[in-house]
Design a protein around this motif. Structure first.
Motif, PDB file in Angstrom:
ATOM      1  N   LYS A 214       9.591 -11.506   9.229  1.00 22.35           N
ATOM      2  CA  LYS A 214      10.067 -12.692   8.232  1.00 22.35           C
ATOM      3  C   LYS A 214       9.097 -12.731   7.137  1.00 22.35           C
ATOM      4  O   LYS A 214       7.690 -12.242   7.179  1.00 22.35           O
ATOM      5  CB  LYS A 214       9.809 -13.739   9.218  1.00 22.35           C
ATOM      6  CG  LYS A 214      10.899 -13.823  10.458  1.00 22.35           C
ATOM      7  CD  LYS A 214      10.541 -15.379  11.094  1.00 22.35           C
ATOM      8  CE  LYS A 214      11.349 -15.300  12.288  1.00 22.35           C
ATOM      9  NZ  LYS A 214      11.178 -16.405  13.199  1.00 22.35           N
ATOM     10  N   PRO A 215       9.431 -13.237   6.103  1.00 21.45           N
ATOM     11  CA  PRO A 215       8.546 -13.269   5.033  1.00 21.45           C
ATOM     12  C   PRO A 215       7.743 -14.448   4.968  1.00 21.45           C
ATOM     13  O   PRO A 215       8.152 -15.618   5.776  1.00 21.45           O
ATOM     14  CB  PRO A 215       9.740 -13.577   3.766  1.00 21.45           C
ATOM     15  CG  PRO A 215      10.911 -14.196   4.442  1.00 21.45           C
ATOM     16  CD  PRO A 215      10.830 -13.692   5.858  1.00 21.45           C
ATOM     17  N   ASP A 216       6.741 -14.506   4.043  1.00 25.80           N
ATOM     18  CA  ASP A 216       5.723 -15.703   4.267  1.00 25.80           C
ATOM     19  C   ASP A 216       6.469 -16.734   3.095  1.00 25.80           C
ATOM     20  O   ASP A 216       7.556 -16.402   2.621  1.00 25.80           O
ATOM     21  CB  ASP A 216       4.453 -15.348   3.790  1.00 25.80           C
ATOM     22  CG  ASP A 216       4.484 -14.925   2.314  1.00 25.80           C
ATOM     23  OD1 ASP A 216       5.227 -14.989   1.603  1.00 25.80           O
ATOM     24  OD2 ASP A 216       3.215 -14.075   2.016  1.00 25.80           O
TER      25      ASP A 216
ATOM     26  N   CYS B  77      12.288 -15.672  -3.620  1.00 33.66           N
ATOM     27  CA  CYS B  77      13.837 -15.191  -3.228  1.00 33.66           C
ATOM     28  C   CYS B  77      14.595 -16.181  -3.444  1.00 33.66           C
ATOM     29  O   CYS B  77      15.876 -15.964  -4.079  1.00 33.66           O
ATOM     30  CB  CYS B  77      13.917 -14.516  -2.042  1.00 33.66           C
ATOM     31  SG  CYS B  77      12.884 -12.783  -1.722  1.00 33.66           S
ATOM     32  N   ALA B  78      14.673 -17.372  -3.019  1.00 31.02           N
ATOM     33  CA  ALA B  78      15.419 -18.376  -3.090  1.00 31.02           C
ATOM     34  C   ALA B  78      15.410 -19.129  -4.527  1.00 31.02           C
ATOM     35  O   ALA B  78      16.612 -19.581  -4.747  1.00 31.02           O
ATOM     36  CB  ALA B  78      14.967 -19.640  -2.397  1.00 31.02           C
ATOM     37  N   ALA B  79      14.412 -18.973  -5.222  1.00 36.90           N
ATOM     38  CA  ALA B  79      14.494 -19.236  -6.781  1.00 36.90           C
ATOM     39  C   ALA B  79      15.244 -18.178  -7.613  1.00 36.90           C
ATOM     40  O   ALA B  79      15.370 -18.451  -8.728  1.00 36.90           O
ATOM     41  CB  ALA B  79      13.099 -19.566  -7.322  1.00 36.90           C
ATOM     42  N   PHE B  80      15.216 -17.095  -7.146  1.00 33.91           N
ATOM     43  CA  PHE B  80      15.900 -16.025  -7.891  1.00 33.91           C
ATOM     44  C   PHE B  80      17.414 -16.527  -8.518  1.00 33.91           C
ATOM     45  O   PHE B  80      18.237 -16.949  -7.463  1.00 33.91           O
ATOM     46  CB  PHE B  80      16.097 -14.796  -7.310  1.00 33.91           C
ATOM     47  CG  PHE B  80      16.756 -13.590  -8.154  1.00 33.91           C
ATOM     48  CD1 PHE B  80      15.847 -12.920  -8.925  1.00 33.91           C
ATOM     49  CD2 PHE B  80      17.963 -13.185  -7.930  1.00 33.91           C
ATOM     50  CE1 PHE B  80      16.457 -11.913  -9.739  1.00 33.91           C
ATOM     51  CE2 PHE B  80      18.587 -12.140  -8.577  1.00 33.91           C
ATOM     52  CZ  PHE B  80      17.799 -11.614  -9.485  1.00 33.91           C
TER      53      PHE B  80
ATOM     54  N   ILE C 257      14.282 -10.761   4.849  1.00 30.70           N
ATOM     55  CA  ILE C 257      13.582 -10.097   5.702  1.00 30.70           C
ATOM     56  C   ILE C 257      12.791  -9.052   4.892  1.00 30.70           C
ATOM     57  O   ILE C 257      13.145  -8.575   3.676  1.00 30.70           O
ATOM     58  CB  ILE C 257      14.264  -9.199   6.842  1.00 30.70           C
ATOM     59  CG1 ILE C 257      15.231  -8.157   6.263  1.00 30.70           C
ATOM     60  CG2 ILE C 257      15.168 -10.137   7.643  1.00 30.70           C
ATOM     61  CD1 ILE C 257      15.833  -7.272   7.295  1.00 30.70           C
ATOM     62  N   ARG C 258      11.821  -8.407   5.531  1.00 32.74           N
ATOM     63  CA  ARG C 258      11.008  -7.247   4.987  1.00 32.74           C
ATOM     64  C   ARG C 258      11.108  -6.000   5.982  1.00 32.74           C
ATOM     65  O   ARG C 258      11.064  -6.287   7.239  1.00 32.74           O
ATOM     66  CB  ARG C 258       9.577  -7.758   4.711  1.00 32.74           C
ATOM     67  CG  ARG C 258       9.447  -8.966   3.877  1.00 32.74           C
ATOM     68  CD  ARG C 258       8.115  -9.628   4.079  1.00 32.74           C
ATOM     69  NE  ARG C 258       7.097  -8.712   4.027  1.00 32.74           N
ATOM     70  CZ  ARG C 258       6.111  -8.541   5.223  1.00 32.74           C
ATOM     71  NH1 ARG C 258       6.335  -9.257   6.354  1.00 32.74           N
ATOM     72  NH2 ARG C 258       5.121  -7.770   5.279  1.00 32.74           N
TER      73      ARG C 258
END
Length: 86
Positions: free
Chosen positions: A35-37, A44-47, A63-64
């Motif tokens: 899981k990302p921090d 990512c959500a702002a992209f 995910i990473r």
């Protein structure tokens, strides 16, 4: 069973196991990762991609997986391309 196991992080321990599969029935990659921090998820959500709303839809996740697994992702893509008859 439609899942084809491709590989697991070679540096995995007992409690972590980033994994790559191919869903042969749905012709999709299936990835298990860390899981990302909060900062990465927010970035990512702002992209904003042209033609797409920003944010993460309820049914999607970030995910990473480690770079050392790139060859497994390539292999999974090769499996999908070889099986793709569409």
């Amino acid at each position: 069973m439609s899942l084809l196991f491709i590989g697991i992080d070679p540096n995995t321990g007992d409690k972590q196991s980033p994994t790559v599969w191919v869903d042969r029935e749905k012709h999709e990659l299936v990835l298990q990762g860390w899981k990302p921090d909060a900062a990465l998820e927010a970035e990512c959500a702002a992209f904003e991609a042209p033609g797409h709303a920003s944010g993460l839809p309820e049914n999607e996740a970030v995910i990473r997986i480690p770079a050392r697994m790139a060859h497994m992702v390539r292999e999974a893509c090769d499996v999908l391309e070889a099986a793709d008859v569409r």
